[in-house]
Write a protein that holds these residues in place. Structure first.
Motif, PDB file in Angstrom:
ATOM      1  N   UNK A   9      41.980  46.909   2.013  1.00 30.32           N
ATOM      2  CA  UNK A   9      43.299  47.402   2.407  1.00 30.32           C
ATOM      3  C   UNK A   9      44.096  46.289   3.062  1.00 30.32           C
ATOM      4  N   UNK A  10      45.266  45.996   2.537  1.00 28.05           N
ATOM      5  CA  UNK A  10      46.111  44.965   3.119  1.00 28.05           C
ATOM      6  C   UNK A  10      46.692  45.407   4.448  1.00 28.05           C
ATOM      7  N   UNK A  11      47.132  44.437   5.241  1.00 29.87           N
ATOM      8  CA  UNK A  11      47.718  44.749   6.544  1.00 29.87           C
ATOM      9  C   UNK A  11      48.898  45.703   6.426  1.00 29.87           C
ATOM     10  N   UNK A  12      49.673  45.548   5.353  1.00 24.42           N
ATOM     11  CA  UNK A  12      50.862  46.382   5.186  1.00 24.42           C
ATOM     12  C   UNK A  12      50.514  47.853   4.971  1.00 24.42           C
ATOM     13  N   UNK A  13      49.293  48.123   4.467  1.00 22.07           N
ATOM     14  CA  UNK A  13      48.879  49.495   4.193  1.00 22.07           C
ATOM     15  C   UNK A  13      47.933  50.059   5.246  1.00 22.07           C
ATOM     16  N   UNK A  14      47.559  49.242   6.219  1.00 20.23           N
ATOM     17  CA  UNK A  14      46.553  49.670   7.209  1.00 20.23           C
ATOM     18  C   UNK A  14      47.045  50.862   8.017  1.00 20.23           C
ATOM     19  N   UNK A  15      46.128  51.808   8.254  1.00 18.73           N
ATOM     20  CA  UNK A  15      46.474  52.981   9.053  1.00 18.73           C
ATOM     21  C   UNK A  15      45.609  53.069  10.308  1.00 18.73           C
ATOM     22  N   UNK A  16      44.278  53.098  10.146  1.00 17.77           N
ATOM     23  CA  UNK A  16      43.411  53.193  11.319  1.00 17.77           C
ATOM     24  C   UNK A  16      41.981  52.833  10.947  1.00 17.77           C
ATOM     25  N   UNK A  17      41.223  52.373  11.944  1.00 15.78           N
ATOM     26  CA  UNK A  17      39.787  52.137  11.785  1.00 15.78           C
ATOM     27  C   UNK A  17      38.963  53.304  12.318  1.00 15.78           C
ATOM     28  N   UNK A  18      39.619  54.331  12.853  1.00 14.82           N
ATOM     29  CA  UNK A  18      38.916  55.504  13.371  1.00 14.82           C
ATOM     30  C   UNK A  18      38.828  56.590  12.311  1.00 14.82           C
ATOM     31  N   UNK A  19      37.718  57.305  12.278  1.00 12.92           N
ATOM     32  CA  UNK A  19      37.627  58.454  11.382  1.00 12.92           C
ATOM     33  C   UNK A  19      37.926  59.716  12.182  1.00 12.92           C
ATOM     34  N   UNK A  20      38.380  60.749  11.483  1.00 17.04           N
ATOM     35  CA  UNK A  20      38.758  62.006  12.104  1.00 17.04           C
ATOM     36  C   UNK A  20      37.861  63.129  11.570  1.00 17.04           C
ATOM     37  N   UNK A  21      37.844  64.217  12.319  1.00 14.89           N
ATOM     38  CA  UNK A  21      37.090  65.392  11.883  1.00 14.89           C
ATOM     39  C   UNK A  21      38.011  66.611  11.916  1.00 14.89           C
ATOM     40  N   UNK A  22      37.980  67.373  10.838  1.00 11.08           N
ATOM     41  CA  UNK A  22      38.737  68.621  10.767  1.00 11.08           C
ATOM     42  C   UNK A  22      37.777  69.781  10.963  1.00 11.08           C
ATOM     43  N   UNK A  23      38.050  70.603  11.971  1.00  8.30           N
ATOM     44  CA  UNK A  23      37.242  71.787  12.275  1.00  8.30           C
ATOM     45  C   UNK A  23      37.912  73.001  11.646  1.00  8.30           C
ATOM     46  N   UNK A  24      37.260  73.602  10.679  1.00  6.49           N
ATOM     47  CA  UNK A  24      37.899  74.681   9.922  1.00  6.49           C
ATOM     48  C   UNK A  24      38.050  75.951  10.755  1.00  6.49           C
ATOM     49  N   UNK A  25      37.294  76.082  11.834  1.00 10.46           N
ATOM     50  CA  UNK A  25      37.412  77.262  12.680  1.00 10.46           C
ATOM     51  C   UNK A  25      38.619  77.175  13.600  1.00 10.46           C
ATOM     52  N   UNK A  26      38.846  76.006  14.175  1.00 11.15           N
ATOM     53  CA  UNK A  26      39.977  75.840  15.104  1.00 11.15           C
ATOM     54  C   UNK A  26      41.233  75.310  14.413  1.00 11.15           C
ATOM     55  N   UNK A  27      41.067  74.700  13.211  1.00 11.59           N
ATOM     56  CA  UNK A  27      42.199  74.103  12.523  1.00 11.59           C
ATOM     57  C   UNK A  27      42.648  72.807  13.157  1.00 11.59           C
ATOM     58  N   UNK A  28      41.811  72.206  14.000  1.00 12.11           N
ATOM     59  CA  UNK A  28      42.182  70.984  14.730  1.00 12.11           C
ATOM     60  C   UNK A  28      41.564  69.737  14.101  1.00 12.11           C
TER      61      UNK A  28
END
Length: 304
Positions: free
Chosen positions: A281-300
Motif C-alpha cells: 500500500x502506497x503512502x497516498x492510500x494508507x489508512x491505518x496499521x490497527x485492526x478493528x473488530x465488529x461486534x454483531x451484538x452491540x453493532x460497535x
C-alpha cells in the motif's frame, strides 16, 4: 498529432513527482489564462486547474492515472483522459461550480470519506472533521470518480463559513446519508472484487487456511473504506456469517473483512495488515496499521 506533440508526449517518466510536474507544465501551456498547481497531501497527489473567474478550482486526482501510465497507457491518452474528465466535470457540475457557495444547491452532493488522523493533523485543521477511532471523517463533493479518475471539491472551513453552516454534526449527518445513496456499498468476496479490475492489485495475502477474505467498498471503489460505516452493511454481513468480524483498513478505498472464526487470530491479522501496508500500500492510500473488530451484538466497531 503534430511532430511537436509527438515529441512532447513520447517522453519517459519514472516518478509520480515527474508525472505531476509534466502535466502541470502541459496544462499551464495549454491554458495560459489559468493557474495550474500541484496539490499534495498524505493520501493524494492532484492537479488544481484554477480559473480566476471561478471561486473554486477543478481538482484532478493523478494517482490512479499514474498507475495507468505505469501499466502502459501513453502520456497522450492520459492527457486526453484528464481533458475529458474536466469536460465531464464542467458538464455535470457547471451550476454546482458557479453557485457552490449556495448550500442548498450542493447539500445533497456532500459526501464523507476516511483518512488517517495522525498523519493528517495539519490538513485536518483546515477542514471540518470528525474523529473516529484512529481515523478522521472529512467532507467532499464528488463530480466524477471512475476507472482511476477522481474529481472532487474538498469541503474546507472557509467554504463552510460561506455556507453559513455552524452545526457540523448535522452537516456530517447529511453527508453520511448522501454518501450511501451516491456510492452504494457492498461486502464481497475478495476474488470477485479483483475480477472487476483490469490489473488486479497485489494484496500481499497468503492463503494460510485462515478463512475467506472479503472487501468492503463502494460502487466506484473510490474512497470506499467509508462503506464500513454505512447503515446495516456490516450488521447484515456479520449475521449472514453468524460471526463477529475483524476489519483490516488496507487502504482509503476499501477495507478487508474476515470473520472471527478459528485461525483468524488478531495478532496474526495485525502482522498481515502491517506487512501489506508497508510493502503493497502506497503512502497516498494508507489508512491505518490497527485492526478493528465488529461486534454483531452491540453493532460497535473498536480497535483490537
Amino acid at each position: 498529432m503534430d511532430e511537436d506533440k509527438k515529441y512532447l508526449f513520447s517522453q519517459k517518466i519514472q516518478t509520480m513527482e515527474a508525472f505531476a510536474e509534466f502535466f502541470q507544465a502541459v496544462f499551464a501551456a495549454s491554458h495560459p489564462e489559468m493557474t495550474v498547481e500541484i496539490m499534495r497531501s498524505q493520501n493524494v497527489t492532484g492537479l488544481a486547474i484554477i480559473d480566476p473567474a471561478r471561486a473554486l478550482s477543478t481538482l484532478v486526482c493523478l494517482d490512479g492515472l499514474y498507475d495507468k501510465y505505469i501499466d502502459g497507457c501513453s502520456l497522450w491518452k492520459v492527457f486526453c483522459e484528464i481533458t475529458s474528465a474536466c469536460e465531464e466535470y464542467d458538464s455535470h457540475g457547471a451550476g454546482l461550480l458557479d453557485l457552490v457557495e449556495d448550500f442548498e444547491l450542493v447539500r445533497r452532493r456532500i459526501c464523507f470519506r476516511l483518512m488517517n488522523y495522525g498523519r493528517n493533523k495539519e490538513l485536518l485543521e483546515t477542514m471540518p472533521c470528525i474523529r473516529w477511532l484512529d481515523l478522521a471523517a472529512v467532507l467532499y463533493i464528488p463530480v466524477a470518480a471512475k476507472d482511476g479518475k477522481g474529481l472532487y471539491l474538498p469541503v474546507d472551513n472557509p467554504l463552510v463559513e460561506k455556507w453559513g453552516v455552524t452545526d457540523t454534526d448535522a452537516l456530517f449527518t447529511e453527508a453520511f446519508a448522501n454518501t450511501q445513496k451516491i456510492f452504494p456499498g457492498s461486502v464481497r468476496d475478495m476474488e470477485d472484487v479483483f475480477k472487476d479490475y483490469d490489473n488486479a492489485p497485489e494484496t500481499g495475502y497468503e492463503d494460510d487456511g485462515g478463512g475467506r477474505m472479503y472487501i468492503a467498498t463502494n460502487s466506484e471503489k473510490f474512497y470506499g473504506a467509508a462503506a464500513v460505516l454505512y447503515d446495516g452493511l456490516l450488521d447484515s454481513f456479520a449475521r449472514e456469517l453468524d460471526r463477529d468480524l475483524y476489519i483490516l483498513p488496507t487502504s482509503i478505498n476499501e477495507m478487508t473483512v474476515v470473520s472471527d472464526e478459528e485461525g483468524n487470530d488478531p495478532a496474526g491479522l495485525q502482522n498481515v495488515l502491517r506487512n501489506v501496508n508497508h510493502e503493497s500500500t502506497g503512502d497516498k492510500d494508507f489508512l491505518s496499521d490497527n485492526i478493528y473488530r465488529y461486534d454483531r451484538e452491540t453493532g460497535c466497531i473498536s480497535i483490537v
